[in-house]
Design a protein around this motif. Sequence first.
Motif, PDB file in Angstrom:
ATOM      1  N   GLU A   1      -6.685   6.346   1.279  1.00 42.50           N
ATOM      2  CA  GLU A   1      -7.289   6.283  -0.059  1.00 42.50           C
ATOM      3  C   GLU A   1      -6.809   5.059  -0.832  1.00 42.50           C
ATOM      4  O   GLU A   1      -7.552   4.472  -1.604  1.00 42.50           O
ATOM      5  CB  GLU A   1      -6.972   7.551  -0.847  1.00 42.50           C
ATOM      6  CG  GLU A   1      -7.791   8.757  -0.432  1.00 42.50           C
ATOM      7  CD  GLU A   1      -9.292   8.543  -0.626  1.00 42.50           C
ATOM      8  OE1 GLU A   1      -9.678   7.949  -1.653  1.00 42.50           O
ATOM      9  OE2 GLU A   1     -10.071   8.960   0.252  1.00 42.50           O
ATOM     10  N   GLU A   2      -5.536   4.653  -0.612  1.00 46.27           N
ATOM     11  CA  GLU A   2      -4.967   3.536  -1.359  1.00 46.27           C
ATOM     12  C   GLU A   2      -5.675   2.209  -1.070  1.00 46.27           C
ATOM     13  O   GLU A   2      -5.656   1.303  -1.893  1.00 46.27           O
ATOM     14  CB  GLU A   2      -3.469   3.386  -1.034  1.00 46.27           C
ATOM     15  CG  GLU A   2      -2.602   4.541  -1.499  1.00 46.27           C
ATOM     16  CD  GLU A   2      -2.608   5.704  -0.518  1.00 46.27           C
ATOM     17  OE1 GLU A   2      -1.945   6.712  -0.793  1.00 46.27           O
ATOM     18  OE2 GLU A   2      -3.287   5.594   0.538  1.00 46.27           O
ATOM     19  N   ILE A   3      -6.280   2.064   0.101  1.00 45.03           N
ATOM     20  CA  ILE A   3      -6.902   0.790   0.456  1.00 45.03           C
ATOM     21  C   ILE A   3      -8.403   0.922   0.705  1.00 45.03           C
ATOM     22  O   ILE A   3      -9.054  -0.052   1.080  1.00 45.03           O
ATOM     23  CB  ILE A   3      -6.228   0.166   1.701  1.00 45.03           C
ATOM     24  CG1 ILE A   3      -6.565   0.976   2.963  1.00 45.03           C
ATOM     25  CG2 ILE A   3      -4.732   0.046   1.501  1.00 45.03           C
ATOM     26  CD1 ILE A   3      -6.157   0.269   4.241  1.00 45.03           C
ATOM     27  N   LYS A   4      -8.952   2.104   0.491  1.00 49.80           N
ATOM     28  CA  LYS A   4     -10.347   2.367   0.866  1.00 49.80           C
ATOM     29  C   LYS A   4     -11.328   1.442   0.150  1.00 49.80           C
ATOM     30  O   LYS A   4     -12.231   0.864   0.771  1.00 49.80           O
ATOM     31  CB  LYS A   4     -10.699   3.825   0.577  1.00 49.80           C
ATOM     32  CG  LYS A   4     -12.062   4.243   1.095  1.00 49.80           C
ATOM     33  CD  LYS A   4     -12.263   5.738   0.913  1.00 49.80           C
ATOM     34  CE  LYS A   4     -13.583   6.185   1.522  1.00 49.80           C
ATOM     35  NZ  LYS A   4     -13.771   7.645   1.394  1.00 49.80           N
ATOM     36  N   ILE A   5     -11.176   1.284  -1.156  1.00 50.37           N
ATOM     37  CA  ILE A   5     -12.113   0.459  -1.926  1.00 50.37           C
ATOM     38  C   ILE A   5     -12.021  -1.001  -1.484  1.00 50.37           C
ATOM     39  O   ILE A   5     -13.039  -1.663  -1.229  1.00 50.37           O
ATOM     40  CB  ILE A   5     -11.841   0.583  -3.435  1.00 50.37           C
ATOM     41  CG1 ILE A   5     -12.161   2.011  -3.907  1.00 50.37           C
ATOM     42  CG2 ILE A   5     -12.666  -0.429  -4.216  1.00 50.37           C
ATOM     43  CD1 ILE A   5     -11.840   2.264  -5.361  1.00 50.37           C
TER      44      ILE A   5
ATOM     45  N   ALA B   1       3.615  -4.785   7.934  1.00 45.77           N
ATOM     46  CA  ALA B   1       2.590  -5.244   6.994  1.00 45.77           C
ATOM     47  C   ALA B   1       1.439  -5.915   7.727  1.00 45.77           C
ATOM     48  O   ALA B   1       0.272  -5.734   7.390  1.00 45.77           O
ATOM     49  CB  ALA B   1       3.206  -6.213   5.984  1.00 45.77           C
ATOM     50  N   ILE B   2       1.769  -6.694   8.739  1.00 45.93           N
ATOM     51  CA  ILE B   2       0.726  -7.348   9.528  1.00 45.93           C
ATOM     52  C   ILE B   2      -0.143  -6.305  10.214  1.00 45.93           C
ATOM     53  O   ILE B   2      -1.370  -6.422  10.252  1.00 45.93           O
ATOM     54  CB  ILE B   2       1.359  -8.306  10.562  1.00 45.93           C
ATOM     55  CG1 ILE B   2       1.990  -9.498   9.832  1.00 45.93           C
ATOM     56  CG2 ILE B   2       0.339  -8.780  11.574  1.00 45.93           C
ATOM     57  CD1 ILE B   2       2.808 -10.396  10.729  1.00 45.93           C
ATOM     58  N   GLU B   3       0.469  -5.275  10.764  1.00 53.16           N
ATOM     59  CA  GLU B   3      -0.303  -4.216  11.415  1.00 53.16           C
ATOM     60  C   GLU B   3      -1.217  -3.517  10.421  1.00 53.16           C
ATOM     61  O   GLU B   3      -2.350  -3.151  10.743  1.00 53.16           O
ATOM     62  CB  GLU B   3       0.638  -3.180  12.058  1.00 53.16           C
ATOM     63  CG  GLU B   3       1.300  -3.669  13.324  1.00 53.16           C
ATOM     64  CD  GLU B   3       0.284  -4.018  14.400  1.00 53.16           C
ATOM     65  OE1 GLU B   3      -0.527  -3.145  14.763  1.00 53.16           O
ATOM     66  OE2 GLU B   3       0.275  -5.171  14.858  1.00 53.16           O
ATOM     67  N   LEU B   4      -0.735  -3.317   9.185  1.00 51.70           N
ATOM     68  CA  LEU B   4      -1.535  -2.661   8.158  1.00 51.70           C
ATOM     69  C   LEU B   4      -2.777  -3.472   7.838  1.00 51.70           C
ATOM     70  O   LEU B   4      -3.847  -2.928   7.578  1.00 51.70           O
ATOM     71  CB  LEU B   4      -0.697  -2.473   6.890  1.00 51.70           C
ATOM     72  CG  LEU B   4      -1.383  -1.745   5.728  1.00 51.70           C
ATOM     73  CD1 LEU B   4      -1.535  -0.271   6.062  1.00 51.70           C
ATOM     74  CD2 LEU B   4      -0.606  -1.927   4.451  1.00 51.70           C
TER      75      LEU B   4
ATOM     76  N   LEU C   1      -4.451  -4.920  -1.551  1.00 50.25           N
ATOM     77  CA  LEU C   1      -3.505  -4.087  -0.806  1.00 50.25           C
ATOM     78  C   LEU C   1      -2.121  -4.148  -1.447  1.00 50.25           C
ATOM     79  O   LEU C   1      -1.416  -3.138  -1.548  1.00 50.25           O
ATOM     80  CB  LEU C   1      -3.426  -4.546   0.648  1.00 50.25           C
ATOM     81  CG  LEU C   1      -4.694  -4.354   1.489  1.00 50.25           C
ATOM     82  CD1 LEU C   1      -4.499  -4.919   2.883  1.00 50.25           C
ATOM     83  CD2 LEU C   1      -5.065  -2.887   1.566  1.00 50.25           C
ATOM     84  N   ALA C   2      -1.750  -5.335  -1.884  1.00 54.52           N
ATOM     85  CA  ALA C   2      -0.439  -5.481  -2.527  1.00 54.52           C
ATOM     86  C   ALA C   2      -0.398  -4.706  -3.838  1.00 54.52           C
ATOM     87  O   ALA C   2       0.591  -4.040  -4.160  1.00 54.52           O
ATOM     88  CB  ALA C   2      -0.147  -6.955  -2.761  1.00 54.52           C
ATOM     89  N   LEU C   3      -1.484  -4.786  -4.619  1.00 54.09           N
ATOM     90  CA  LEU C   3      -1.529  -4.074  -5.897  1.00 54.09           C
ATOM     91  C   LEU C   3      -1.472  -2.569  -5.713  1.00 54.09           C
ATOM     92  O   LEU C   3      -0.937  -1.845  -6.549  1.00 54.09           O
ATOM     93  CB  LEU C   3      -2.812  -4.447  -6.655  1.00 54.09           C
ATOM     94  CG  LEU C   3      -2.850  -5.856  -7.253  1.00 54.09           C
ATOM     95  CD1 LEU C   3      -4.231  -6.141  -7.832  1.00 54.09           C
ATOM     96  CD2 LEU C   3      -1.779  -6.009  -8.334  1.00 54.09           C
ATOM     97  N   SER C   4      -2.038  -2.087  -4.633  1.00 55.49           N
ATOM     98  CA  SER C   4      -2.044  -0.639  -4.397  1.00 55.49           C
ATOM     99  C   SER C   4      -0.768  -0.161  -3.737  1.00 55.49           C
ATOM    100  O   SER C   4      -0.644   1.014  -3.397  1.00 55.49           O
ATOM    101  CB  SER C   4      -3.226  -0.267  -3.497  1.00 55.49           C
ATOM    102  OG  SER C   4      -3.042  -0.834  -2.213  1.00 55.49           O
ATOM    103  N   ASN C   5       0.175  -1.093  -3.539  1.00 54.34           N
ATOM    104  CA  ASN C   5       1.452  -0.779  -2.882  1.00 54.34           C
ATOM    105  C   ASN C   5       1.265  -0.296  -1.451  1.00 54.34           C
ATOM    106  O   ASN C   5       2.118   0.392  -0.895  1.00 54.34           O
ATOM    107  CB  ASN C   5       2.234   0.292  -3.676  1.00 54.34           C
ATOM    108  CG  ASN C   5       2.645  -0.203  -5.031  1.00 54.34           C
ATOM    109  OD1 ASN C   5       3.059  -1.345  -5.178  1.00 54.34           O
ATOM    110  ND2 ASN C   5       2.511   0.641  -6.042  1.00 54.34           N
ATOM    111  N   ALA C   6       0.112  -0.658  -0.854  1.00 52.55           N
ATOM    112  CA  ALA C   6      -0.134  -0.233   0.519  1.00 52.55           C
ATOM    113  C   ALA C   6       0.577  -1.127   1.513  1.00 52.55           C
ATOM    114  O   ALA C   6       0.867  -0.717   2.624  1.00 52.55           O
ATOM    115  CB  ALA C   6      -1.629  -0.228   0.803  1.00 52.55           C
TER     116      ALA C   6
END
Length: 374
Positions: A209-213, A315-318, A302-307
């Motif tokens: 959900e944190e990165i969906k948008i 982080a690279i894998e994410l 992604l950084a703003l959502s703390n994901a």
Amino acid sequence: MYLHFMLTVEFKEKISSNSSWDEGEDHDDICVIIDGFEDPLSSYTDDEYEQKFVVLRSSDVIERLLTHSVSEIKKFFLTVKFARHFRTWGEGFVWLQPITTGTELPNIKFTIDINISQWKNPYSISELEDEILRLALIKNYNIQVVADSVLWYGYEFTIKFLVTNYDTPIDIELSNASNIFFELSSSAIENLLSMAGNDVVTSYFRFPEEIKIAASQYLIYFGQFLRDLGIAAATEIKEERYQTFLKIIPESKTQALDEIRNALTAYLNLPGSVTFEHEANSNNDVAVLQLHANVMHLKGQLALSNAVIQVKDAAIELLRLTNYQLQQSSSDIKNITGETEDIIKDVVSVKKTSYRGFEINLPEILRKLKRKFK
């Protein structure tokens, strides 16, 4: 065909169980005997969560029970569950609710688990659900269809039929429901295939959900990415409960679908590339500049959502969006006899030692990106 006798039900403690049976307690250690036929692998539960709930596993016992009516079955069970094979669908379950509970009238329900990783169709599950309901309305069938994303690997597809006669053998109701289900699903699939055709590429994703948008916005740009590679195609993105469905429709029927599939793989891995920024900064074509802007926007969101966590490798894998790809409608890549083989010439190669089997020539991708203005 059995002669009809009054339904008899007995409860028996399983031999492997050491616990006693008390009314109102969990009875997973209890099996049932129906009309004198024991189902040793059955289980019976009667507690606050599952009242008078029986799971049957013996085909002989199931067949016996189906000779009885809802009026008889409801004297012993509130819910009956057993496995069944459904034409065109495969294995699933039948759920019989023989009594009225709240607003729920006596009904027969079919449930089938759909594994998204094995979904190879050019239409989405929600489109299938909608088409079945549309056909049911036309034919005046009183059914309920739900494709609920309750499974980590996909959907539980449910279709529910009201029992129309409480005093006839439930086997008749079950047979009618099975025939309607087969009729509706077959017609729906035929209609959807005729509308979609085979010249499409589809893929399912499940983003946190944190990165969906942010991830969905990045997927939207993929159509422009293809055009900049010289591939004309339309893209559609649909949010289906917890999944994101992507459909790519090439404008030319001669367009190789493998090129689109592998371009998608490359595109999904760009945000996780450690060399992307360096390579992109050395190219001033507007296509590369806009791609770079989209990749950086995704990273920023992604950084703003703390994901994005602080551990660099993680982080690279994410950032590799293929990690969230549940399915892509492509056939298995053929066995490779050499070290590498091009699947988009000079751009994407199959390589045994590379990430998920792919070696992406990033500089060549960026060189091939050209924005054409009319």
